[in-house]
Design an enzyme around this catalytic site. Structure first.
Site, PDB file in Angstrom:
ATOM      1  N   LYS A 174       0.855  -1.180   0.000  1.00 47.63           N
ATOM      2  CA  LYS A 174       0.000   0.000   0.000  1.00 47.63           C
ATOM      3  C   LYS A 174       0.896   1.236   0.000  1.00 47.63           C
ATOM      4  CE  LYS A 174      -1.582   2.802   2.765  1.00 47.63           C
ATOM      5  NZ  LYS A 174      -1.481   3.967   1.875  1.00 47.63           N
ATOM      6  N   GLU A 250       8.644   0.540  11.688  1.00 46.97           N
ATOM      7  CA  GLU A 250       9.724   1.547  11.593  1.00 46.97           C
ATOM      8  C   GLU A 250       9.054   2.906  11.739  1.00 46.97           C
ATOM      9  OE1 GLU A 250      13.092   1.303  10.981  1.00 46.97           O
ATOM     10  OE2 GLU A 250      13.094  -0.877  11.080  1.00 46.97           O
ATOM     11  N   CYS A 284      12.908  10.474   9.133  1.00 44.26           N
ATOM     12  CA  CYS A 284      12.794   9.997  10.518  1.00 44.26           C
ATOM     13  C   CYS A 284      14.088  10.141  11.295  1.00 44.26           C
ATOM     14  CB  CYS A 284      12.365   8.544  10.495  1.00 44.26           C
ATOM     15  SG  CYS A 284      13.416   7.540   9.412  1.00 44.26           S
ATOM     16  N   GLU A 383       8.145  14.739  17.327  1.00 39.01           N
ATOM     17  CA  GLU A 383       8.781  14.820  16.010  1.00 39.01           C
ATOM     18  C   GLU A 383       8.163  16.001  15.256  1.00 39.01           C
ATOM     19  OE1 GLU A 383       7.700  11.558  13.349  1.00 39.01           O
ATOM     20  OE2 GLU A 383       9.785  11.462  12.725  1.00 39.01           O
TER      21      GLU A 383
HETATM   22  P1  NAD Z   1       1.814   8.121   8.384  1.00 38.69           P
HETATM   23  O1  NAD Z   1       1.959   7.296   9.601  1.00 38.69           O
HETATM   24  O2  NAD Z   1       0.789   9.180   8.366  1.00 38.69           O
HETATM   25  O3  NAD Z   1       1.503   7.203   7.102  1.00 38.69           O
HETATM   26  C1  NAD Z   1       2.358   6.147   6.709  1.00 38.69           C
HETATM   27  C2  NAD Z   1       1.559   5.187   5.838  1.00 38.69           C
HETATM   28  O4  NAD Z   1       0.522   4.593   6.613  1.00 38.69           O
HETATM   29  C3  NAD Z   1       0.881   5.837   4.626  1.00 38.69           C
HETATM   30  O5  NAD Z   1       0.911   4.940   3.545  1.00 38.69           O
HETATM   31  C4  NAD Z   1      -0.552   6.022   5.139  1.00 38.69           C
HETATM   32  O6  NAD Z   1      -1.487   6.086   4.086  1.00 38.69           O
HETATM   33  C5  NAD Z   1      -0.733   4.753   5.969  1.00 38.69           C
HETATM   34  N1  NAD Z   1      -1.757   4.825   7.008  1.00 38.69           N
HETATM   35  C6  NAD Z   1      -2.209   5.920   7.659  1.00 38.69           C
HETATM   36  N2  NAD Z   1      -3.128   5.555   8.586  1.00 38.69           N
HETATM   37  C7  NAD Z   1      -3.248   4.205   8.521  1.00 38.69           C
HETATM   38  C8  NAD Z   1      -4.008   3.233   9.243  1.00 38.69           C
HETATM   39  N3  NAD Z   1      -4.843   3.585  10.225  1.00 38.69           N
HETATM   40  N4  NAD Z   1      -3.862   1.928   8.915  1.00 38.69           N
HETATM   41  C9  NAD Z   1      -2.984   1.550   7.955  1.00 38.69           C
HETATM   42  N5  NAD Z   1      -2.250   2.422   7.232  1.00 38.69           N
HETATM   43  C10 NAD Z   1      -2.369   3.727   7.517  1.00 38.69           C
HETATM   44  O7  NAD Z   1       3.263   8.712   8.093  1.00 38.69           O
HETATM   45  P2  NAD Z   1       3.710   9.722   6.929  1.00 38.69           P
HETATM   46  O8  NAD Z   1       3.304  11.106   7.283  1.00 38.69           O
HETATM   47  O9  NAD Z   1       3.316   9.178   5.605  1.00 38.69           O
HETATM   48  O10 NAD Z   1       5.299   9.570   7.042  1.00 38.69           O
HETATM   49  C11 NAD Z   1       6.069  10.294   7.931  1.00 38.69           C
HETATM   50  C12 NAD Z   1       6.331   9.490   9.197  1.00 38.69           C
HETATM   51  O11 NAD Z   1       7.032   8.291   8.863  1.00 38.69           O
HETATM   52  C13 NAD Z   1       7.224  10.212  10.194  1.00 38.69           C
HETATM   53  O12 NAD Z   1       6.718  10.020  11.487  1.00 38.69           O
HETATM   54  C14 NAD Z   1       8.564   9.510  10.030  1.00 38.69           C
HETATM   55  O13 NAD Z   1       9.408   9.582  11.146  1.00 38.69           O
HETATM   56  C15 NAD Z   1       8.137   8.122   9.740  1.00 38.69           C
HETATM   57  N6  NAD Z   1       9.216   7.396   9.068  1.00 38.69           N
HETATM   58  C16 NAD Z   1       9.905   6.450   9.774  1.00 38.69           C
HETATM   59  C17 NAD Z   1      10.986   5.810   9.175  1.00 38.69           C
HETATM   60  C18 NAD Z   1      11.804   4.786   9.926  1.00 38.69           C
HETATM   61  O14 NAD Z   1      12.661   4.144   9.314  1.00 38.69           O
HETATM   62  N7  NAD Z   1      11.626   4.614  11.215  1.00 38.69           N
HETATM   63  C19 NAD Z   1      11.324   6.103   7.847  1.00 38.69           C
HETATM   64  C20 NAD Z   1      10.584   7.075   7.174  1.00 38.69           C
HETATM   65  C21 NAD Z   1       9.516   7.703   7.793  1.00 38.69           C
END
Ligand code: NAD
Length: 482
Positions: A174, A250, A284, A383
């Site tokens: 997804k 992650e 992140c 964050e």
């Molecule tokens: P997000 O959590 O809003 O979304 C991530 C993904 O999850 C997207 O595809 C979104 O559509 C999906 N999603 C949202 N709600 C959901 C639910 N209830 N059930 C299933 N899927 C759902 O994050 P974002 O804004 O897209 O990305 C930024 C975040 O990602 C930051 O917090 C960043 O730190 C984190 N991040 C972590 C790493 C790591 O390696 N730890 C790497 C990159 C980004």
């Protein structure tokens, strides 16, 4: 993809796309880049059922050489498309061209790394008594759902997809709604792999949470590999509880960078400017808190302010730009609010904001630095995910470590000092999955990454990256005395 591309869903080796579409927008200028076809719960369930059927009824799970071949083919196709994909990453995500190309090169390297590992998924055998054999066999965990965020849509897909396929899982992906065209182009690369059996990799778009939630709830999915915010990660964990899925999470970070008074400040400022502002701070592992020894506070602050001020914000495609745009206008508004809050709660050392002129149409914000002492402030605890960094001070090593560990996150950290014993000591005391010494932000296929505490569960990259996609089965044989 031609003039106005449309990103489709991909099930059982076929492109599925009918019904209403949603827009993909260039964050640097607001132009519409193309469209995508959002999926639905029904499509997610169908994709999961196809992946289940493929896992159970084909030879994929038992064919490590085939899996290696597919990953090598994918690496070759990503390599052939890397310039085109880098342009698309710049257009749809807003990051710099060199960051986008770095994302492609890292993804290609990682795909080849897991292609190699696919043929060496090793178990263990011991003979507990003559003729009695305990075999610890490694088996693919089943069907993996991979949920990808927008900030590095190729790397963050590949670092889960590589080990999932190497381990022998089948997959439903997804992608993030902000980056569907990039994802579609990667799926086209996969579709072009001659050795890839139908149904092994499936992908369903969405613009809400219906598809993600369906995958989390599905009985056909065994593993969720999620990269995204800690808040969503916790929701996924709760959603996965009823059928006890395996989770690889992650999540978010708030990386502290600890700078001691014996550090090489040229090196520290160079590393931390890049470490904080790469991808406009939307990563992140971004250096989010500068923890500076009190005795060098003024010198460090003067230097880092000068370095941040010199960063030229502009379109990712312009080679003169030193920092690209945020992902969208909502995030621009959010960061501007945080800058005001930083001025209220602390002292703004460098006040960023929306640049004047043509850039004001895009999601651009110039970098900010703020001085703060309150460890309980949400500016220190949460964050911020943008080009805004706190400067905090400490007197001695103990206080440095205590402050570095004072948030709920534990993804990454860095330590700057020319005393090798000190940096090693402090690296042991910091509770984070990655600690860089005298540098910041080095990620590569061979080195595991992952979070302590609210930054996640499990590890990706490296040999351990396979573990989230493997089960261990103990097979015991009493062959009799030999
Ligand atoms: P997000 O959590 O809003 O979304 C991530 C993904 O999850 C997207 O595809 C979104 O559509 C999906 N999603 C949202 N709600 C959901 C639910 N209830 N059930 C299933 N899927 C759902 O994050 P974002 O804004 O897209 O990305 C930024 C975040 O990602 C930051 O917090 C960043 O730190 C984190 N991040 C972590 C790493 C790591 O390696 N730890 C790497 C990159 C980004």
């Amino acid at each position: 993809m031609g003039g106005s591309p449309t990103a489709l869903n991909y099930l059982n080796g076929e492109w599925i796309g009918s019904g209403p579409t949603a827009e993909s927008v260039n964050p640097a200028d607001g132009s519409v880049l193309g469209r995508y076809v959002p999926g639905s719960k029904a499509l997610a369930d169908q994709a999961a059922a196809i992946a289940r059927e493929t896992f159970e009824r084909t030879a994929w799970a038992a064919s490590p050489r085939l899996r290696a071949a597919v990953l090598y083919e994918l690496a070759d196709r990503l390599e052939a498309a890397k310039e085109e994909l880098a342009d698309l990453i710049v257009a749809e995500n807003g990051k710099l061209r060199r960051e986008a190309l770095g994302e492609m090169m890292g993804s290609i390297s990682e795909t080849r790394y897991y292609a190699g590992l696919a043929r060496t998924v090793l178990g263990r055998t011991l003979e507990t008594a003559p003729g009695n054999f305990s075999m610890m066999n490694r088996e693919p965990a089943g069907v993996a759902a991979i949920i990808v965020p927008w900030n590095a849509p190729v790397t963050l897909l590949i670092r889960s997809l590589g080990p999932a396929l190497a381990a022998g899982c089948t997959v439903v992906i997804k992608p993030a709604p902000q980056t569907p065209l990039i994802h579609h182009r990667v799926m086209q690369c996969l579709h072009a792999c001659p050795s890839l059996p139908k149904g092994v990799v499936n992908s369903v778009n969405e613009n809400g949470i219906e598809v993600g939630a369906a995958l989390v709830a599905s009985d056909d999915i065994d593993v969720i590999s999620f990269t995204g915010s800690s808040r969503t990660g916790k929701r996924i964990m709760a959603g996965a509880a009823p059928n006890l899925k395996r989770l690889s999470l992650e999540l978010g970070g708030k990386a502290p960078a600890v700078v001691f008074d014996d550090a090489d400040l040229d090196q520290a400022c160079r590393e931390l400017t890049n470490g904080a502002l790469m991808m406009a701070g939307q990563i992140c592992i971004a250096a989010a808190r500068f923890l500076v020894q009190k005795s060098i506070e003024k010198e460090f602050t003067d230097r880092i302010r000068a370095a941040f001020s010199a960063v030229r914000v502009g379109p990712g495609r312009d080679p003169e730009s030193g920092m690209g745009s945020l992902i969208d206008h909502d995030n621009r508004t959010r960061i501007c609010r945080l800058i005001e809050q930083a001025g209220d709660e602390g002292e703004l050392v460098l006040k960023g904001g929306v640049p004047d002129g043509p850039l004001s149409r895009g999601a651009f914000v110039t970098p900010s630095l703020f001085r703060i002492d309150d460890l309980h402030s949400e500016l220190v605890q949460e964050e911020l995910f943008g080009p805004i960094v706190s400067i905090e001070t400490f007197e001695d090593e103990l206080e440095a470590v205590t402050k570095a560990n004072a948030t709920k996150y534990g993804l990454a950290a860095s330590v700057f000092s020319l005393d090798i014993n000190r940096v090693m000591r402090v690296s042991r005391a910091i509770r984070a999955g990655t600690v860089w010494l005298n540098c910041h932000s080095r990620l590569f296929a061979e080195g595991e990454t992952g979070g302590y505490r609210h930054s996640g569960l499990g590890r990706l990259h490296g040999v351990e990256g396979l573990n989230d996609f493997l089960e261990t089965k103990h097979v015991y044989l009493e062959a009799g005395a030999v």
